[in-house]
Design a protein around this motif. Structure first.
Motif, PDB file in Angstrom:
ATOM      1  N   GLY A  86       0.792  -1.219   0.000  1.00  0.00           N
ATOM      2  CA  GLY A  86       0.000   0.000   0.000  1.00  0.00           C
ATOM      3  C   GLY A  86       0.825   1.270   0.000  1.00  0.00           C
ATOM      4  N   LEU A  87       2.133   1.146  -0.181  1.00  0.00           N
ATOM      5  CA  LEU A  87       3.023   2.313  -0.152  1.00  0.00           C
ATOM      6  C   LEU A  87       3.562   2.594  -1.542  1.00  0.00           C
ATOM      7  CD1 LEU A  87       5.100   1.427   3.042  1.00  0.00           C
ATOM      8  CD2 LEU A  87       3.150   2.999   2.897  1.00  0.00           C
ATOM      9  N   ASP A  88       3.553   3.870  -1.925  1.00  0.00           N
ATOM     10  CA  ASP A  88       4.139   4.271  -3.198  1.00  0.00           C
ATOM     11  C   ASP A  88       5.652   4.406  -3.041  1.00  0.00           C
ATOM     12  OD1 ASP A  88       1.726   4.445  -4.601  1.00  0.00           O
ATOM     13  OD2 ASP A  88       1.343   6.458  -3.793  1.00  0.00           O
ATOM     14  N   GLY A  89       6.389   4.032  -4.073  1.00  0.00           N
ATOM     15  CA  GLY A  89       7.833   4.149  -4.019  1.00  0.00           C
ATOM     16  C   GLY A  89       8.467   3.693  -5.306  1.00  0.00           C
ATOM     17  N   GLN A  90       9.667   3.120  -5.203  1.00  0.00           N
ATOM     18  CA  GLN A  90      10.390   2.662  -6.386  1.00  0.00           C
ATOM     19  C   GLN A  90      10.994   1.287  -6.111  1.00  0.00           C
ATOM     20  OE1 GLN A  90      12.393   5.680  -5.032  1.00  0.00           O
ATOM     21  NE2 GLN A  90      10.490   6.787  -5.417  1.00  0.00           N
ATOM     22  N   ALA A  91      10.952   0.458  -7.127  1.00  0.00           N
ATOM     23  CA  ALA A  91      11.743  -0.768  -7.141  1.00  0.00           C
ATOM     24  C   ALA A  91      13.061  -0.442  -7.834  1.00  0.00           C
ATOM     25  CB  ALA A  91      11.003  -1.875  -7.873  1.00  0.00           C
ATOM     26  N   TYR A  92      14.151  -1.013  -7.349  1.00  0.00           N
ATOM     27  CA  TYR A  92      15.436  -0.636  -7.925  1.00  0.00           C
ATOM     28  C   TYR A  92      16.394  -1.817  -7.972  1.00  0.00           C
ATOM     29  CZ  TYR A  92      17.076  -0.432  -3.059  1.00  0.00           C
ATOM     30  OH  TYR A  92      17.392  -0.730  -1.756  1.00  0.00           O
ATOM     31  N   LEU A  93      17.335  -1.690  -8.888  1.00  0.00           N
ATOM     32  CA  LEU A  93      18.440  -2.636  -9.031  1.00  0.00           C
ATOM     33  C   LEU A  93      19.720  -1.833  -9.031  1.00  0.00           C
ATOM     34  CD1 LEU A  93      19.628  -5.468  -9.646  1.00  0.00           C
ATOM     35  CD2 LEU A  93      19.322  -4.937 -12.090  1.00  0.00           C
ATOM     36  N   GLY A  94      20.642  -2.193  -8.133  1.00  0.00           N
ATOM     37  CA  GLY A  94      21.894  -1.477  -8.030  1.00  0.00           C
ATOM     38  C   GLY A  94      23.088  -2.395  -8.148  1.00  0.00           C
ATOM     39  N   TYR A  95      24.182  -1.850  -8.650  1.00  0.00           N
ATOM     40  CA  TYR A  95      25.416  -2.615  -8.825  1.00  0.00           C
ATOM     41  C   TYR A  95      26.596  -1.718  -8.480  1.00  0.00           C
ATOM     42  CZ  TYR A  95      29.534  -4.329 -11.323  1.00  0.00           C
ATOM     43  OH  TYR A  95      30.808  -4.721 -11.642  1.00  0.00           O
ATOM     44  N   ASP A  96      27.559  -2.271  -7.751  1.00  0.00           N
ATOM     45  CA  ASP A  96      28.818  -1.576  -7.473  1.00  0.00           C
ATOM     46  C   ASP A  96      29.956  -2.559  -7.670  1.00  0.00           C
ATOM     47  OD1 ASP A  96      28.107   1.197  -6.173  1.00  0.00           O
ATOM     48  OD2 ASP A  96      26.765  -0.263  -5.231  1.00  0.00           O
ATOM     49  N   GLY A  97      30.945  -2.159  -8.441  1.00  0.00           N
ATOM     50  CA  GLY A  97      32.084  -3.027  -8.695  1.00  0.00           C
ATOM     51  C   GLY A  97      33.390  -2.305  -8.458  1.00  0.00           C
ATOM     52  N   SER A  98      34.451  -3.081  -8.331  1.00  0.00           N
ATOM     53  CA  SER A  98      35.783  -2.498  -8.157  1.00  0.00           C
ATOM     54  C   SER A  98      36.811  -3.422  -8.779  1.00  0.00           C
ATOM     55  CB  SER A  98      36.099  -2.279  -6.671  1.00  0.00           C
ATOM     56  OG  SER A  98      36.140  -3.509  -5.963  1.00  0.00           O
ATOM     57  N   TYR A  99      37.927  -2.828  -9.158  1.00  0.00           N
ATOM     58  CA  TYR A  99      39.040  -3.594  -9.724  1.00  0.00           C
ATOM     59  C   TYR A  99      40.330  -2.945  -9.286  1.00  0.00           C
ATOM     60  CZ  TYR A  99      42.706  -5.053 -12.916  1.00  0.00           C
ATOM     61  OH  TYR A  99      43.897  -5.507 -13.414  1.00  0.00           O
ATOM     62  N   ARG A 100      41.314  -3.775  -8.979  1.00  0.00           N
ATOM     63  CA  ARG A 100      42.667  -3.277  -8.764  1.00  0.00           C
ATOM     64  C   ARG A 100      43.656  -4.263  -9.366  1.00  0.00           C
ATOM     65  NH1 ARG A 100      44.384  -3.129  -2.515  1.00  0.00           N
ATOM     66  NH2 ARG A 100      46.181  -2.240  -3.592  1.00  0.00           N
ATOM     67  N   SER A 101      44.718  -3.726  -9.965  1.00  0.00           N
ATOM     68  CA  SER A 101      45.750  -4.573 -10.548  1.00  0.00           C
ATOM     69  C   SER A 101      46.673  -5.083  -9.447  1.00  0.00           C
ATOM     70  CB  SER A 101      46.521  -3.788 -11.610  1.00  0.00           C
ATOM     71  OG  SER A 101      47.133  -2.638 -11.046  1.00  0.00           O
ATOM     72  N   ASN A 102      47.674  -5.874  -9.828  1.00  0.00           N
ATOM     73  CA  ASN A 102      48.491  -6.548  -8.822  1.00  0.00           C
ATOM     74  C   ASN A 102      49.275  -5.558  -7.970  1.00  0.00           C
ATOM     75  OD1 ASN A 102      50.509  -5.725 -10.620  1.00  0.00           O
ATOM     76  ND2 ASN A 102      51.651  -7.620 -10.422  1.00  0.00           N
ATOM     77  N   PHE A 103      49.685  -6.015  -6.779  1.00  0.00           N
ATOM     78  CA  PHE A 103      50.463  -5.167  -5.881  1.00  0.00           C
ATOM     79  C   PHE A 103      51.350  -6.035  -5.005  1.00  0.00           C
ATOM     80  CE2 PHE A 103      46.453  -6.057  -3.751  1.00  0.00           C
ATOM     81  CZ  PHE A 103      46.798  -6.334  -2.439  1.00  0.00           C
ATOM     82  N   SER A 104      52.415  -5.438  -4.515  1.00  0.00           N
ATOM     83  CA  SER A 104      53.349  -6.121  -3.634  1.00  0.00           C
ATOM     84  C   SER A 104      52.828  -6.100  -2.204  1.00  0.00           C
ATOM     85  CB  SER A 104      54.722  -5.438  -3.688  1.00  0.00           C
ATOM     86  OG  SER A 104      55.564  -5.906  -2.646  1.00  0.00           O
ATOM     87  N   SER A 105      52.956  -7.235  -1.522  1.00  0.00           N
ATOM     88  CA  SER A 105      52.496  -7.326  -0.139  1.00  0.00           C
ATOM     89  C   SER A 105      53.671  -7.503   0.816  1.00  0.00           C
ATOM     90  CB  SER A 105      51.521  -8.499   0.017  1.00  0.00           C
ATOM     91  OG  SER A 105      50.911  -8.484   1.298  1.00  0.00           O
TER      92      SER A 105
END
Length: 819
Positions: A726-745
């Motif tokens: 009974g409530l007005d609103g929005q349905a949504y689809l969200g995506y968040d991504g990340s990438y990092r190349s190699n690194f020394s540990s």
């Protein structure tokens, strides 16, 4: 110290109130910005001060401005985006901000870097500062352990990139993380959120705010997080590296007039997980004798690791684990509009208690049976500043005072397997030589700092602004290191003894006592010029001369031939920073699109790092100064919101961080463990068992640890009108991504400790009503990517490599409500 006497502490703080402003209040911006508070948007674009036109309000220069008007590089992440993406601490936040790096094997052994600099790996030392300042509501948090706690009732987070020494303080050579919490309101409001997921994940957050009278308002907030550990310890039958966090915050605002207000705030956070353990990753050949490398040592004790596949997430470490952690304090903030500006005083007392236990041998053998370094810290800070406008001049003037007291009681105990693992010859076959060998350490630090600072923005024309800044800083540090070593028979282990057993024992745990003091004055300054090339297009250029304060060695120093500590190694020079940056911040398409670009170069002389030999002629590594490092690169932040139904963002960074000159570095494991080369000899090839090892290594030109050349964060969200319950609103689809190349540990790059590049992908699908109700399902690391957060090389040059695997796929459901 525990908050046993917060009233006394507050009185003391208030007495110092006229002395301290710049550590915690400037915010800087250079990033995208669009999306309504309930929607997900680029990390550089969501903020509580967002207006209908999509702009983000920040206070980087001690006054409210839109992010695009401030000539500095910053990522701005709003509270709603934090909640929706599950970024509930700094470790999660790094997935949204490409140039922020977070590494933590436990809360004390935590490093937060920006653009590849801040603090080197492996430098857990109370006498050395971090290069990234952390501030919450204008209060400086000197312990980086605070970065491991859950965000509590956060309104907005700003990640300031590049030196911020003029307004944020001396130890912000890499940048600052400025966290603003939601403040008390005179309108009644509340919010609540509960989440549940796999691995037994449970999280609840709530806040309530409203008036107590016409002039007084209050706000209460809490957060609790629990999750089963991600590593199965077959020795104890428990899952380790769990989450067990509790946070509380209370604020009271008194506003007797529109020109004056006072806020009293108190907070308490606690972590009590069984943490922090590692998994076996592999071995790599060193130059130690083959019989003294990992495979032979393990076979000699009939030891076999529980799994050689690190992503089975199994371990058999046998020492007790604990990461008990408490942090809290009180703060009093006053604002008074007087004359052409605002006078602000921020007075704070904070404490941090750390109760750790670790397995220092990283195996299931009783080599090191106890390793714990409980520590108690108190800090007092006072900031006083005046910010305002006179004609075409905007200005900030202030003073800052800080005192810190740290007391640490360390203990390490060797077990019955230590002799075979750590000694050679006949003594290696006698377990009693090292069994019960114990070091009890008393480590103390008293740290005092004071500063005067100022910054002026002169609008020469409507388009051109010049902004100079200056800071004068004084530092004083007094330290004590006292390690008393006894063997299993209760005898004192000293350098005076010639008993072969005691000689062997002090080669494993060395007694030492020394006191050290450091005192210095430093000057920081910067100059920024900005020019409005066109409407909504701002170009800027900055030069900053900054520093990170010198320090004292509180992890022990090398001894001379007679066993006396070499006090010349007791102090470490300050880092000197030269920083250049230029950027453009632009909006187009009716401010529906934002693109910000920044290019930077930072040179650091006398970089604080672990060195070998240096000027002292000793082989033991100790904290000192590498000659020079450099980080340089380009950052691009793009966000587009063509309509209220869709938004997307891409943030990327190329970073080249290198040791420019470092000739006395510790060698990587493949060049360590052999007989040290003598005159006329050459080191053996890397990984030659029984070979010759260099005394130290020249790693000039090699990459800094933890630095990925390429890093990106990206995402999008789409919504459609919908009706639920009974409530007005929005349905949504969200995506968040990340990438990092190699690194020394590893501080010195090693063939064995490069971490491969990886990408992570997070999704959420849900519904939010127009009046504050929300429900969404989420999946983080949705494709169950196997990756390491950190690899470690245990001491001893046995070739063992252990690691901290990143979280596997997690998923769950979140219910939100606002009223």
């Amino acid at each position: 110290m525990h908050p046993k006497n917060p009233g006394t502490a507050l009185v003391l703080i208030t007495l110092i109130a006229p002395v301290m402003p710049a550590l915690a209040q400037e915010e800087t911006i250079t990033e995208p910005e669009q999306v309504e508070p309930a929607q997900a948007a680029p990390p550089s674009s969501v903020g509580t001060g967002q207006r209908d036109d999509g702009e983000i309000t920040v206070t980087a220069r001690r006054r409210q401005e839109t992010s695009q008007d401030v000539p500095l590089a910053i990522s701005v992440v709003g509270g709603e985006h934090i909640d929706n993406t599950g970024s509930f601490n700094v470790g999660r936040l790094q997935q949204l901000t490409p140039t922020l790096q977070f590494y933590s094997s436990n809360p004390r052994n935590t490093a937060v870097n920006i653009r590849g600099i801040g603090v080197p790996f492996g430098l857990t030392n109370d006498g050395i500062e971090q290069g990234v300042g952390i501030y919450v509501d204008d209060v400086y948090y000197s312990r980086v352990a605070s970065a491991t706690f859950d965000f509590l009732d956060v309104a907005q987070i700003e990640v300031l990139r590049g030196p911020q020494g003029t307004l944020y303080g001396k130890n912000t050579t890499a940048g600052a993380i400025n966290i603003t919490t939601r403040q008390p309101t005179f309108d009644f409001e509340g919010r609540a959120e509960v989440s549940a997921g796999n691995l037994g994940f449970k999280q609840a957050k709530a806040s309530l705010s409203g008036p107590l009278s016409d002039q007084v308002a209050a706000r209460l907030a809490f957060s609790v997080t629990n999750r089963r550990g991600t590593i199965d310890n077959v020795t104890t039958g428990t899952f380790i590296n769990e989450q067990d966090n509790l946070g509380l915050r209370a604020q009271v605002l008194w506003e007797p007039s529109s020109k004056f207000d006072i806020t009293l705030a108190g907070d308490f956070s606690r972590q009590n997980p069984e943490c922090c353990g590692t998994v076996f990753v592999g071995t790599g050949a060193t130059q130690r004798a083959l019989s003294r490398q990992y495979a032979a040592l393990a076979a000699a004790q009939n030891y076999q690791v529980v799994s050689t596949n690190p992503f089975e997430r199994l371990t058999d470490i046998d020492a007790s684990l604990n990461a008990g952690n408490e942090l809290g304090g009180v703060a009093l903030k006053a604002n008074w509009d007087v004359g052409p500006g605002k006078l602000t005083s921020v007075t704070a007392w904070r404490y941090w208690d750390w109760l750790p236990e670790n397995d220092r041998d990283f195996t299931g053998l009783p080599i090191t049976t106890q390793s714990k370094n409980p520590s108690q810290q108190e800090q007092w800070t006072q900031e006083l500043r005046y910010a305002g406008t006179v004609g075409r001049l905007d200005f900030v003037l202030g003073a800052f005072g800080y005192h810190q007291k740290v007391r640490t009681q360390g203990q390490q105990v060797q077990g019955p397997a230590a002799s075979r693992w750590l000694l050679t010859g006949a003594l290696a076959n006698d377990p009693t030589v090292l069994d019960g060998l114990t070091a009890n350490n008393d480590i103390r630090l008293d740290n005092t700092s004071a500063a005067l600072f100022g910054q002026v923005s002169w609008r020469i024309t409507d388009a051109l602004t010049i902004q100079p800044g200056l800071r004068i800083n004084y530092d004083s540090k007094d330290g004590l290191y006292d390690s008393v070593v006894t063997n299993g028979a209760g005898q004192a282990v000293t350098f005076a003894s010639t008993d072969p057993r005691i000689v062997a024992q002090r080669g494993v745990l060395s007694p030492q006592r020394f006191e050290v003091a450091y005192e210095d004055w430093n000057l920081s300054y910067d100059l920024t010029a900005s020019y409005e090339l066109a409407s909504d297009v701002l170009a800027y250029a900055t030069y900053a001369k900054s520093f990170k304060s010198g320090g004292v060695n509180l992890n022990g120093v090398p001894n001379d031939a007679a066993g006396n500590p070499i006090l010349a190694a007791g102090t470490v020079r300050p880092e000197a920073v030269d920083h250049f940056e230029a950027g453009i911040k632009a909006q187009a398409w009716g401010r529906r699109a934002t693109i910000n670009v920044a290019a930077f170069r930072t040179d650091i002389s006398d970089y604080q790092a672990l060195v070998t030999n240096g000027q002292l002629g000793v082989l033991r590594g100790y904290l000192a100064n590498a000659e020079k490092v450099r980080t340089q690169g380009v950052e691009v932040d793009l966000s587009v919101r063509p309509s209220p139904r869709f938004n997307t963002y891409v943030n990327g960074a190329y970073t080249d961080g290198r040791y420019i000159r470092f000739v006395d570095a510790p060698c990587p494991p493949e060049l360590s463990g052999g007989t040290t080369v003598g005159a006329g000899q050459s080191p053996s090839a890397p990984g030659t068992p029984g070979g010759l090892s260099p005394a130290n290594c020249d790693i000039s030109g090699q990459r800094l640890p933890g630095v990925s050349n390429w890093a990106f964060s990206f995402g999008a969200e789409a919504n459609v009108p919908a009706r639920l319950l009974g409530l007005d609103g929005q349905a949504y689809l969200g995506y968040d991504g990340s990438y990092r190349s190699n690194f020394s540990s590893n501080p010195t790059p090693s063939a064995y400790t490069w971490i491969d590049g990886y990408s992570l992908h997070n999704f959420r699908l849900g519904y939010r009503s127009d009046d504050g109700f929300g429900l969404f399902a989420w999946a983080r690391n949705a494709f169950d990517t196997d990756y390491f957060e950190q690899l470690q090389v245990p001491s001893g040059n046995t070739g063992l490599i252990v690691g901290n695997p990143g979280d596997p796929r997690t998923y769950g459901l979140t219910l939100q409500a606002e009223f």
